[in-house]
Enzyme design. Structure first.
Site, mmCIF file in Angstrom:
data_model
loop_
_atom_site.group_PDB
_atom_site.id
_atom_site.type_symbol
_atom_site.label_atom_id
_atom_site.label_comp_id
_atom_site.label_asym_id
_atom_site.label_seq_id
_atom_site.Cartn_x
_atom_site.Cartn_y
_atom_site.Cartn_z
ATOM 1 C CB THR A 297 -53.000 50.595 -6.871
ATOM 2 O OG1 THR A 297 -52.368 49.520 -6.142
ATOM 3 C CG2 THR A 297 -53.074 51.818 -5.966
ATOM 4 N N GLY A 298 -55.143 48.460 -5.776
ATOM 5 C CA GLY A 298 -55.901 48.015 -4.611
ATOM 6 C C GLY A 298 -56.357 46.582 -4.776
ATOM 7 N NE ARG B 283 -56.644 38.391 -8.061
ATOM 8 C CZ ARG B 283 -56.110 39.597 -8.157
ATOM 9 N NH1 ARG B 283 -54.920 39.768 -8.724
ATOM 10 N NH2 ARG B 283 -56.745 40.659 -7.712
ATOM 11 C CB VAL B 284 -57.346 38.191 -15.086
ATOM 12 C CG1 VAL B 284 -57.381 39.582 -15.706
ATOM 13 C CG2 VAL B 284 -56.655 37.209 -16.021
ATOM 14 N N GLY B 285 -56.550 40.265 -12.434
ATOM 15 C CA GLY B 285 -57.104 41.275 -11.536
ATOM 16 C C GLY B 285 -57.802 42.387 -12.303
ATOM 17 C CG ASP B 286 -57.991 46.112 -10.318
ATOM 18 O OD1 ASP B 286 -57.101 45.319 -9.948
ATOM 19 O OD2 ASP B 286 -57.960 47.329 -10.059
ATOM 20 C CB THR C 122 -51.242 48.044 -9.202
ATOM 21 O OG1 THR C 122 -51.604 46.677 -9.175
ATOM 22 C CG2 THR C 122 -51.524 48.614 -10.565
ATOM 23 N N GLY D 258 -58.106 44.025 -6.229
ATOM 24 C CA GLY D 258 -58.693 44.034 -7.561
ATOM 25 C C GLY D 258 -60.114 43.515 -7.663
HETATM 26 N N1 ASP Z 1 -55.115 45.784 -8.235
HETATM 27 C C1 ASP Z 1 -54.123 44.746 -8.315
HETATM 28 C C2 ASP Z 1 -54.770 43.421 -8.430
HETATM 29 O O1 ASP Z 1 -55.754 43.179 -7.775
HETATM 30 C C3 ASP Z 1 -53.217 44.700 -7.148
HETATM 31 C C4 ASP Z 1 -52.564 46.002 -6.784
HETATM 32 O O2 ASP Z 1 -53.127 47.057 -6.947
HETATM 33 O O3 ASP Z 1 -51.440 45.955 -6.313
HETATM 34 O O4 ASP Z 1 -54.274 42.592 -9.148
#
Ligand code: ASP
Length: 253
Positions: free
Chosen positions: A166-167, A143-146, A115, A169
């Site tokens: 980022t990470g 899907r909806v992430g963080d 991200t 989610g």
């Molecule tokens: N945090 C993002 C998600 O889970 C993914 C990412 O950080 O690349 O959608």
């Protein structure tokens, strides 16, 4: 990571930080600065947002019908699907699905996420955060992430700090990571770096890989991560852009 590839990433980071820096240097707002930085990263195919976003397990790059409708109503520019496609992300999906079919979780963080985000503090003391993402490779469609959830992957409050994460989610949502950092400052009297580093370390201990960028109202920065590396950069009042990828010291880019 070859030296050549690292140089491309550093150049992308430099462009993004410089875009935000220039907005602030011209007296612009923190919100406009983070928008400029994130747009630069969205346009760069190396990063997982906009052009170069990862694919869902259905082989799509998506933002959802409602979001598309909203963008149309706001008369934003649209790009063809081809614009977003990169061979590297397509191959990453194939590899992730292959690993899953073999009963293995894809532990390659670089392949699965990445991200983009930015935080800024402007002359008026306003804080802003922006986060943009393709999500995680092989995610379920829809899907909806963080990243778009305020308090999870993105948060800004002039009273405490601005955070963009980022990470993985699902972990960032469960632990309300971005808000947790602000809460430790507001209620626990922690400094930004103590709050951010402790939250990211705790997240790592429960298996939530990732990191974040954060700034507080005094302009202090924190860029902790609990994985192998995190492409990151910053600029302060002198305007010099610094970048780093792994544990090495920041270097002028
Ligand atoms: N945090 C993002 C998600 O889970 C993914 C990412 O950080 O690349 O959608």
């Amino acid at each position: 990571m070859t030296a050549e590839r690292a140089a491309f990433y550093r150049a992308g980071l430099r462009r993004a930080v410089a875009a935000g820096r220039d907005v602030l240097a011209g007296g612009g707002s923190a919100l406009d600065a983070v928008t400029a930085s994130v747009c630069a990263l969205e346009d760069d195919p190396l990063f997982n947002a906009g052009r170069g976003a990862v694919f869902t397990r259905a082989g799509t790059q998506e933002i959802g019908d409602g979001a598309s409708e909203f963008c149309r109503a706001a008369r934003l520019d649209f790009a063809d699907r081809d614009y977003f496609f990169t061979e590297a992300r397509w191959q990453a999906l194939a590899e992730t699905l292959k690993q899953e079919a073999a009963g293995r979780a894809d532990g390659d963080e670089a392949r699965r996420h990445g991200t983009v985000g930015a935080v800024a503090c402007d002359r008026a003391g306003n804080l802003a955060a922006a986060t943009s993402t393709g999500g995680m490779t092989g995610k379920l469609p829809g899907r909806v992430g963080d990243s778009p959830i305020i308090g999870a992957g993105t948060y800004a409050d002039n009273a405490t700090c601005a955070v963009s994460a980022t990470g993985h989610g699902e972990f960032f949502i469960r632990y309300a990571v971005a808000h947790e950092i602000a809460a430790r400052i507001a209620h626990g009297g922690r400094t930004l770096s103590a709050a951010a580093e402790s939250v990211v370390a705790e997240l790592g201990r429960v298996g939530g890989s990732g990191g974040l960028v954060a700034v507080d109202r005094a302009g202090a920065l924190a860029l902790p991560f609990n994985c192998a590396g995190m492409y990151r950069g910053y600029a302060k009042d002198d305007g010099i852009v610094y970048t780093a990828i792994y544990d090495e010291d920041f270097a002028p880019a």
